[in-house]
Write an enzyme that holds these catalytic residues in place. Sequence first.
Site: not given
Length: 293
Positions: A46, A166, A168
């Site tokens: 992102s 990962k 988030s």
Amino acid sequence: MKLLKGVVAPITTPFYEGGGFALPMLESNIERYAVSGIHGYLALGSNGENKSLTTDEKLEIVKCVARRMGKNQFLIAGSIFESTRETIDFAQRAINLGAEFIALLPPSYFKSQMKENALVRYFTDVASAVGVPCTLYNAPQFSGGLEISAAIIKRCIEHPNIVGIKDSTSGGIEKLLSAVPDEFRVLSGTANTFLNALINGGVGVVASLANAYPVVVLDVYDAYISGDYAALRELNRRMIRLNGVVSGAYGVAAVKYAMDKNGFYGGDPRLPLLPLTDAEKAGLDKAIDGIIG
């Protein structure tokens, strides 16, 4: 697999004033990161404005990072597409250019049909087809609200080529860490949960703050690894405060501005993302200077 730990920078993509991809500026950034002490890179996430890039630009970015990163650093490349076929095709091309891990975000265009079985099939089909380990990329804010559930993670862990995640999400990384085996590599997706992740068995962080202030994030990791707990609390507090400013309300535009402020090439994001206003820049200057001087 031993490489997949530590502080990972989810690198940004620099653009010229007219919006063209600025390869020389990316080369300069990577050369500086190569000697910064960070452990690895996530390209085409992102922060890299993945969805605003052409496929050719994405491949140039992977090639640039692979050629200029430090000898002991690693490269995760995001292969983020809506079809299994295109995800596999791009992943294989990125691997040929030097990517050592592939990050997979849930497809979301047909969100209502992306149930557990569909997502497990997507992740495992890609993992079976590529030649390097894959990591899941759990970021519902960038996948139409789709979250990789505990049930999906549990099933994906059974695949030998899905080696980490990962995370988030804001749901508590401690719960994830308590539910996965020790060999499954969990990376926090934000500086805010980095220390909690380490304490509970995580191996590192993919922190947007590391794009602009890699040393601030590294200080926390190094203090934890060395057992300098006397310094750790204040270092972590400083990192979280700075992260709230740099990676807070203004997103990629603020991260890039902070990079400019600290001697990297940040610049403006690519439209339709808007650059910061002069007033926003002045506010960031004051906030950042108040934390690190």
